[in-house]
Design a protein around this motif. Sequence first.
Motif, PDB file in Angstrom:
ATOM      1  N   UNK A 152     -16.674 -43.321  66.863  1.00  0.00           N
ATOM      2  CA  UNK A 152     -17.173 -43.314  65.482  1.00  0.00           C
ATOM      3  C   UNK A 152     -16.613 -42.131  64.688  1.00  0.00           C
ATOM      4  N   UNK A 153     -16.735 -42.189  63.371  1.00  0.00           N
ATOM      5  CA  UNK A 153     -16.463 -40.982  62.580  1.00  0.00           C
ATOM      6  C   UNK A 153     -17.365 -39.845  63.071  1.00  0.00           C
ATOM      7  N   UNK A 154     -16.925 -38.623  62.881  1.00  0.00           N
ATOM      8  CA  UNK A 154     -17.624 -37.466  63.456  1.00  0.00           C
ATOM      9  C   UNK A 154     -18.837 -36.998  62.660  1.00  0.00           C
ATOM     10  N   UNK A 155     -19.029 -37.521  61.460  1.00  0.00           N
ATOM     11  CA  UNK A 155     -20.110 -37.022  60.609  1.00  0.00           C
ATOM     12  C   UNK A 155     -21.483 -37.129  61.263  1.00  0.00           C
ATOM     13  N   UNK A 156     -21.727 -38.206  62.004  1.00  0.00           N
ATOM     14  CA  UNK A 156     -23.045 -38.356  62.642  1.00  0.00           C
ATOM     15  C   UNK A 156     -23.277 -37.253  63.674  1.00  0.00           C
ATOM     16  N   UNK A 157     -22.260 -36.912  64.448  1.00  0.00           N
ATOM     17  CA  UNK A 157     -22.421 -35.844  65.442  1.00  0.00           C
ATOM     18  C   UNK A 157     -22.507 -34.474  64.781  1.00  0.00           C
ATOM     19  N   UNK A 158     -21.808 -34.280  63.668  1.00  0.00           N
ATOM     20  CA  UNK A 158     -21.943 -33.008  62.942  1.00  0.00           C
ATOM     21  C   UNK A 158     -23.368 -32.858  62.411  1.00  0.00           C
ATOM     22  N   UNK A 159     -23.948 -33.955  61.945  1.00  0.00           N
ATOM     23  CA  UNK A 159     -25.340 -33.909  61.463  1.00  0.00           C
ATOM     24  C   UNK A 159     -26.300 -33.627  62.615  1.00  0.00           C
ATOM     25  N   UNK A 160     -26.060 -34.255  63.772  1.00  0.00           N
ATOM     26  CA  UNK A 160     -26.887 -33.974  64.952  1.00  0.00           C
ATOM     27  C   UNK A 160     -26.806 -32.498  65.298  1.00  0.00           C
ATOM     28  N   UNK A 161     -25.593 -31.943  65.324  1.00  0.00           N
ATOM     29  CA  UNK A 161     -25.417 -30.527  65.668  1.00  0.00           C
ATOM     30  C   UNK A 161     -26.154 -29.628  64.676  1.00  0.00           C
ATOM     31  N   UNK A 162     -26.111 -29.964  63.381  1.00  0.00           N
ATOM     32  CA  UNK A 162     -26.837 -29.166  62.377  1.00  0.00           C
ATOM     33  C   UNK A 162     -28.314 -29.082  62.709  1.00  0.00           C
ATOM     34  N   UNK A 163     -28.952 -30.219  62.856  1.00  0.00           N
ATOM     35  CA  UNK A 163     -30.394 -30.238  63.107  1.00  0.00           C
ATOM     36  C   UNK A 163     -30.762 -29.679  64.461  1.00  0.00           C
ATOM     37  N   UNK A 164     -29.998 -30.047  65.465  1.00  0.00           N
ATOM     38  CA  UNK A 164     -30.282 -29.618  66.828  1.00  0.00           C
ATOM     39  C   UNK A 164     -30.141 -28.105  66.974  1.00  0.00           C
ATOM     40  N   UNK A 165     -29.060 -27.545  66.469  1.00  0.00           N
ATOM     41  CA  UNK A 165     -28.850 -26.099  66.605  1.00  0.00           C
ATOM     42  C   UNK A 165     -29.854 -25.309  65.772  1.00  0.00           C
ATOM     43  N   UNK A 166     -30.275 -25.850  64.635  1.00  0.00           N
ATOM     44  CA  UNK A 166     -31.316 -25.198  63.845  1.00  0.00           C
ATOM     45  C   UNK A 166     -32.594 -25.086  64.678  1.00  0.00           C
ATOM     46  N   UNK A 167     -33.008 -26.210  65.271  1.00  0.00           N
ATOM     47  CA  UNK A 167     -34.225 -26.228  66.098  1.00  0.00           C
ATOM     48  C   UNK A 167     -34.052 -25.378  67.349  1.00  0.00           C
ATOM     49  N   UNK A 168     -32.896 -25.483  67.984  1.00  0.00           N
ATOM     50  CA  UNK A 168     -32.613 -24.738  69.216  1.00  0.00           C
ATOM     51  C   UNK A 168     -32.703 -23.242  68.967  1.00  0.00           C
ATOM     52  N   UNK A 169     -32.087 -22.768  67.876  1.00  0.00           N
ATOM     53  CA  UNK A 169     -32.110 -21.334  67.565  1.00  0.00           C
ATOM     54  C   UNK A 169     -33.533 -20.848  67.300  1.00  0.00           C
ATOM     55  N   UNK A 170     -34.319 -21.642  66.573  1.00  0.00           N
ATOM     56  CA  UNK A 170     -35.725 -21.271  66.326  1.00  0.00           C
ATOM     57  C   UNK A 170     -36.469 -21.149  67.656  1.00  0.00           C
ATOM     58  N   UNK A 171     -36.271 -22.132  68.537  1.00  0.00           N
ATOM     59  CA  UNK A 171     -36.924 -22.095  69.850  1.00  0.00           C
ATOM     60  C   UNK A 171     -36.491 -20.862  70.631  1.00  0.00           C
ATOM     61  N   UNK A 172     -35.189 -20.608  70.695  1.00  0.00           N
ATOM     62  CA  UNK A 172     -34.681 -19.470  71.476  1.00  0.00           C
ATOM     63  C   UNK A 172     -35.210 -18.141  70.952  1.00  0.00           C
ATOM     64  N   UNK A 173     -35.285 -17.998  69.638  1.00  0.00           N
ATOM     65  CA  UNK A 173     -35.781 -16.749  69.047  1.00  0.00           C
ATOM     66  C   UNK A 173     -37.253 -16.520  69.366  1.00  0.00           C
ATOM     67  N   UNK A 174     -37.974 -17.588  69.662  1.00  0.00           N
ATOM     68  CA  UNK A 174     -39.415 -17.470  69.909  1.00  0.00           C
ATOM     69  C   UNK A 174     -39.751 -17.135  71.356  1.00  0.00           C
ATOM     70  N   UNK A 175     -38.764 -17.194  72.257  1.00  0.00           N
ATOM     71  CA  UNK A 175     -39.051 -17.072  73.685  1.00  0.00           C
ATOM     72  C   UNK A 175     -39.345 -15.632  74.112  1.00  0.00           C
ATOM     73  N   UNK A 176     -40.358 -15.493  74.923  1.00  0.00           N
ATOM     74  CA  UNK A 176     -40.692 -14.197  75.528  1.00  0.00           C
ATOM     75  C   UNK A 176     -39.786 -13.971  76.738  1.00  0.00           C
ATOM     76  N   UNK A 177     -39.797 -12.772  77.271  1.00  0.00           N
ATOM     77  CA  UNK A 177     -39.019 -12.494  78.485  1.00  0.00           C
ATOM     78  C   UNK A 177     -39.476 -13.375  79.643  1.00  0.00           C
ATOM     79  N   UNK A 178     -40.768 -13.605  79.733  1.00  0.00           N
ATOM     80  CA  UNK A 178     -41.285 -14.481  80.791  1.00  0.00           C
ATOM     81  C   UNK A 178     -40.734 -15.891  80.630  1.00  0.00           C
ATOM     82  N   UNK A 179     -40.716 -16.387  79.415  1.00  0.00           N
ATOM     83  CA  UNK A 179     -40.180 -17.733  79.164  1.00  0.00           C
ATOM     84  C   UNK A 179     -38.672 -17.790  79.424  1.00  0.00           C
TER      85      UNK A 179
END
Length: 179
Positions: free
Chosen positions: A108-135
């Motif tokens: 397929x054209x790459x736009x769908x995967x670029x959109x997935x990466x936008x949303x996924x990495x936004x959520x992933x970064x928020x999750x990672x920033x929230x993690x404690x050392x124990x987590x």
Amino acid sequence: MIENIELLKYPIGEFVMPEVITDNQLTEWIKTIEEFPKQIKQEVEGLSDKDLEKRYRPGGWTIRQVVHHCADSHMNSLTRFKLALTEEQPIIKPYAEHLWAELADSKLPIESSLAILDGLHYRWAILLKSLSNTELDRTFIHPANHEIVSLRVNIGIYVWHCNHHLNHIINAKQYNYYE
């Protein structure tokens, strides 16, 4: 033209884990994960359909397949993080990435995967920033080699993965390998 196939396959070398992962290192790694969608978009911006069929090495994936692979791989990684955060040392599910890269959606054209990466990495970064050392010390088991992987280490692995495939795209744009 680069003649060394290993350099083409691993343009930034294979992953090497630092002996100590500092808080500063984690902050930099999370920033890399957060900024990856913007970087990959910059590299593919303006590429034609023909350009997207360039390969980073003979027998390697096309730029189009690399973009789709990053979306597939990073979806799997985010799921692995969430499993490790919500279950006791889960055994993750591997997938046959080389076969996924041949499925119809990888054409397929790459736009769908670029959109997935936008949303996924936004959520992933928020999750990672929230993690404690124990987590960050929570783990999962990779069944291929029974390796126990901590989330702290897995962040580094996926930063390498981002940079590894970003360099594949850069190389493919330079070296015109078509099959």
